[in-house]
Design an enzyme around this catalytic site. Structure first.
Site, PDB file in Angstrom:
ATOM      1  N   ALA A 154       8.959  -3.265   3.518  1.00 14.35           N
ATOM      2  CA  ALA A 154       8.534  -4.670   3.616  1.00 14.35           C
ATOM      3  C   ALA A 154       8.601  -5.153   5.056  1.00 14.35           C
ATOM      4  CB  ALA A 154       9.447  -5.538   2.747  1.00 14.35           C
ATOM      5  N   TYR A 191       5.170  -6.399  17.261  1.00 11.01           N
ATOM      6  CA  TYR A 191       5.355  -5.654  16.005  1.00 11.01           C
ATOM      7  C   TYR A 191       6.107  -4.345  16.275  1.00 11.01           C
ATOM      8  CZ  TYR A 191       3.938  -2.191  12.509  1.00 11.01           C
ATOM      9  OH  TYR A 191       3.929  -1.167  11.599  1.00 11.01           O
ATOM     10  N   PHE A 244     -14.974  -1.017  18.354  1.00  7.42           N
ATOM     11  CA  PHE A 244     -14.393  -1.717  19.508  1.00  7.42           C
ATOM     12  C   PHE A 244     -14.246  -0.758  20.688  1.00  7.42           C
ATOM     13  CE2 PHE A 244     -12.733  -4.076  15.798  1.00  7.42           C
ATOM     14  CZ  PHE A 244     -13.289  -5.318  16.076  1.00  7.42           C
ATOM     15  N   ASN A 273       8.158  -9.778  -2.198  1.00  2.00           N
ATOM     16  CA  ASN A 273       7.872 -11.205  -2.395  1.00  2.00           C
ATOM     17  C   ASN A 273       6.386 -11.442  -2.676  1.00  2.00           C
ATOM     18  OD1 ASN A 273       6.745 -10.768   0.075  1.00  2.00           O
ATOM     19  ND2 ASN A 273       7.842 -12.374   1.168  1.00  2.00           N
ATOM     20  N   LEU A 274       5.618 -10.359  -2.765  1.00  7.21           N
ATOM     21  CA  LEU A 274       4.182 -10.398  -3.068  1.00  7.21           C
ATOM     22  C   LEU A 274       3.387 -11.195  -2.022  1.00  7.21           C
ATOM     23  CD1 LEU A 274       4.181 -10.661  -6.986  1.00  7.21           C
ATOM     24  CD2 LEU A 274       4.089  -8.612  -5.543  1.00  7.21           C
ATOM     25  N   ARG A 328     -10.871  -3.807  22.350  1.00 11.66           N
ATOM     26  CA  ARG A 328      -9.829  -4.794  22.032  1.00 11.66           C
ATOM     27  C   ARG A 328      -8.680  -4.585  23.022  1.00 11.66           C
ATOM     28  NH1 ARG A 328      -9.017  -3.805  15.662  1.00 11.66           N
ATOM     29  NH2 ARG A 328      -8.554  -1.786  16.565  1.00 11.66           N
ATOM     30  N   TYR A 370       0.828  -1.219   0.000  1.00 10.64           N
ATOM     31  CA  TYR A 370       0.000   0.000   0.000  1.00 10.64           C
ATOM     32  C   TYR A 370       0.861   1.268   0.000  1.00 10.64           C
ATOM     33  CZ  TYR A 370      -3.097   3.514   2.146  1.00 10.64           C
ATOM     34  OH  TYR A 370      -3.790   4.649   2.448  1.00 10.64           O
TER      35      TYR A 370
HETATM   36  N1  LIG Z   1      -0.426   1.120   6.997  1.00  9.83           N
HETATM   37  C1  LIG Z   1      -0.173   1.862   8.080  1.00  9.83           C
HETATM   38  O1  LIG Z   1      -1.025   2.608   8.557  1.00  9.83           O
HETATM   39  C2  LIG Z   1       1.195   1.811   8.735  1.00  9.83           C
HETATM   40  C3  LIG Z   1       1.397   2.520   9.925  1.00  9.83           C
HETATM   41  C4  LIG Z   1       2.663   2.485  10.510  1.00  9.83           C
HETATM   42  C5  LIG Z   1       3.690   1.794   9.913  1.00  9.83           C
HETATM   43  N2  LIG Z   1       3.470   1.083   8.783  1.00  9.83           N
HETATM   44  C6  LIG Z   1       4.586   0.357   8.174  1.00  9.83           C
HETATM   45  O2  LIG Z   1       4.714   0.783   6.832  1.00  9.83           O
HETATM   46  C7  LIG Z   1       5.151  -0.273   6.003  1.00  9.83           C
HETATM   47  C8  LIG Z   1       4.210  -0.443   4.827  1.00  9.83           C
HETATM   48  O3  LIG Z   1       2.888  -0.670   5.309  1.00  9.83           O
HETATM   49  P1  LIG Z   1       1.741  -1.078   4.302  1.00  9.83           P
HETATM   50  O4  LIG Z   1       0.451  -0.795   4.979  1.00  9.83           O
HETATM   51  O5  LIG Z   1       2.020  -0.493   2.966  1.00  9.83           O
HETATM   52  O6  LIG Z   1       1.957  -2.661   4.273  1.00  9.83           O
HETATM   53  P2  LIG Z   1       1.697  -3.695   3.074  1.00  9.83           P
HETATM   54  O7  LIG Z   1       1.529  -5.019   3.726  1.00  9.83           O
HETATM   55  O8  LIG Z   1       0.652  -3.194   2.159  1.00  9.83           O
HETATM   56  O9  LIG Z   1       3.085  -3.672   2.292  1.00  9.83           O
HETATM   57  C9  LIG Z   1       4.209  -4.407   2.717  1.00  9.83           C
HETATM   58  C10 LIG Z   1       4.838  -5.027   1.493  1.00  9.83           C
HETATM   59  O10 LIG Z   1       6.007  -5.731   1.891  1.00  9.83           O
HETATM   60  C11 LIG Z   1       6.045  -6.973   1.207  1.00  9.83           C
HETATM   61  N3  LIG Z   1       6.826  -7.904   2.040  1.00  9.83           N
HETATM   62  C12 LIG Z   1       6.528  -8.323   3.295  1.00  9.83           C
HETATM   63  N4  LIG Z   1       7.467  -9.179   3.716  1.00  9.83           N
HETATM   64  C13 LIG Z   1       8.387  -9.290   2.730  1.00  9.83           C
HETATM   65  C14 LIG Z   1       9.603 -10.022   2.594  1.00  9.83           C
HETATM   66  N5  LIG Z   1      10.033 -10.856   3.544  1.00  9.83           N
HETATM   67  N6  LIG Z   1      10.291  -9.891   1.446  1.00  9.83           N
HETATM   68  C15 LIG Z   1       9.859  -9.077   0.449  1.00  9.83           C
HETATM   69  N7  LIG Z   1       8.710  -8.354   0.540  1.00  9.83           N
HETATM   70  C16 LIG Z   1       7.988  -8.475   1.654  1.00  9.83           C
HETATM   71  C17 LIG Z   1       4.588  -7.384   1.073  1.00  9.83           C
HETATM   72  O11 LIG Z   1       4.367  -8.310   0.032  1.00  9.83           O
HETATM   73  C18 LIG Z   1       3.933  -6.042   0.780  1.00  9.83           C
HETATM   74  O12 LIG Z   1       3.911  -5.741  -0.590  1.00  9.83           O
HETATM   75  C19 LIG Z   1       5.243  -1.503   6.898  1.00  9.83           C
HETATM   76  O13 LIG Z   1       6.588  -1.654   7.299  1.00  9.83           O
HETATM   77  C20 LIG Z   1       4.380  -1.138   8.086  1.00  9.83           C
HETATM   78  O14 LIG Z   1       4.822  -1.793   9.261  1.00  9.83           O
HETATM   79  C21 LIG Z   1       2.247   1.080   8.175  1.00  9.83           C
END
Ligand SMILES: NC(=O)c1ccc[n+]([C@@H]2O[C@H](COP(=O)([O-])OP(=O)(O)OC[C@H]3O[C@@H](n4cnc5c(N)ncnc54)[C@H](O)[C@@H]3O)[C@@H](O)[C@H]2O)c1
Length: 325
Positions: free
Chosen positions: A74, A141, A206, A32-33, A278, A11
């Protein structure tokens, strides 16, 4: 610059890639999708299907290609799942980050941006939450991100790595081409919009007895393109020194306010049912982002919740099955 974006099919990463390419940068996406979508990767970005757990493959990539900077999105990122399986979260997130940092070190890449999180602040003493707040990770996490932040601190001191740790609050919203399509979906705005799309009957609230203005939790929603801009500004400033920023809108909205805004935007009644709290949900998390505003001149372009929800709604209506994979 050539920038490696891990998690660039996810995202937030996919939107940051879109903005980097708009700014004329060259981008390689490593993913890695496991959660991401091939269709989310900008067509002008190079895509490599690599798992960060595969240290040899990560190292090979750095041996084949030179990068000026790495942005590391990731990660496993479900707070609830991390409480069920701390070994997966602390284990994989830290080990995968170290594989990446080790390959960077070996190949002399010295600019790094980490997606960190508001989950470092489980018991904030003051709101909004600034970088001075005591760090008490709210889950395995959050702990995994904190360990990576500490690793970066030492790599800076010992090897001269320049890093930015960006602690996002709740990313939300979409661009016309890229939006939020997680499976399972756990974030409030896409869940509420799934109700409006007829894909879910109701939304669960929640807890309705928190010490907040309407009894529901208050969270800070930051538009994903505002997040992307913060990454670009941080990247440009890295050579002046490492930095850590809390990154949010600075305004909190209750769960009920989000649902009401979604009703207005979508014209759908969006039935909501109150359920128990929660475990581990703090009443209020709002970012104090004065430091990044002051240092980098960052300003959210979409601070209005209505604009954030509208952009997400536009994307969901145009992509009713998400990326369709
Ligand atoms: N979405 C939020 O509100 C939010 C808030 C705080 C922090 N974050 C952090 O921001 C980052 C992105 O969040 P997001 O919501 O876009 O997550 P997401 O799950 O949409 O994207 C993460 C991507 O990383 C890839 N991935 C995961 N493990 C992998 C691996 N071992 N090797 C290669 N690719 C891998 C997944 O396939 C995915 O495309 C994350 O690190 C998350 O912890 C997100």
């Amino acid at each position: 610059m050539r920038i490696l974006v891990t998690g660039g099919a996810g995202y937030i990463g996919s939107v940051v890639v879109e903005e980097l390419i708009r700014e004329g940068e060259q981008v390689t996406v490593l993913d890695n999708l496991y959660q991401g979508h091939r269709a989310a990767v900008h067509p002008q970005a190079e895509f490599v299907l690599v798992d960060l757990a595969d240290a040899a493959a990560v190292n090979d990539l750095f041996a084949r290609q030179s990068f000026d900077a790495v942005m590391h999105f990731a990660s496993h990122s479900l707070v609830g799942e991390s409480v069920q399986d701390p070994l997966k979260y602390v284990g994989d997130n830290v080990a995968n980050g170290i594989n990446l940092l080790r390959a960077m070190h070996q190949h002399g890449v010295r600019r790094f941006i980490l997606s960190s999180t508001a989950n470092l602040f489980d018991q904030p003493e003051e709101l909004p939450i600034t970088e001075k707040e005591q760090i008490i990770p709210g889950s395995p996490y959050g702990e995994s991100k904190f360990i990576l932040e500490r690793m970066l601190h030492w790599l800076d001191r010992i090897h001269g790595l320049r890093y930015a740790a960006l602690r996002y609050f709740n990313a939300a919203g979409a661009t016309p081409e890229r939006g939020e399509d997680h499976s399972p979906e756990t974030h409030l705005i896409p869940l509420v919009l799934q109700v409006a799309m007829g894909q879910r009957e109701q939304i669960q609230v929640f807890g309705n007895d928190y010490p907040t203005r309407d009894g529901t939790c208050v969270r800070d929603y930051i538009h994903v393109t505002d997040l992307a801009q913060a990454h670009i500004l941080a990247l440009r400033a890295l050579d002046e020194g490492s930095r850590t920023y809390n990154l949010g809108n600075g305004q909190g909205f209750t769960v009920r306010e989000v649902i009401e805004t979604a009703r207005q935007v979508t014209g759908h009644p969006i039935p909501a049912v109150d359920t128990a709290r929660r475990p581990g949900d703090p009443p209020e998390l709002v970012a104090g982002s004065a430091k990044i505003r002051r240092d980098l001149g960052w300003q959210p372009r979409f601070p209005d919740l209505r604009d954030i929800v509208q952009s997400a709604w536009d994307w969901h209506r145009a992509h009713p099955q998400g990326y369709g994979d």
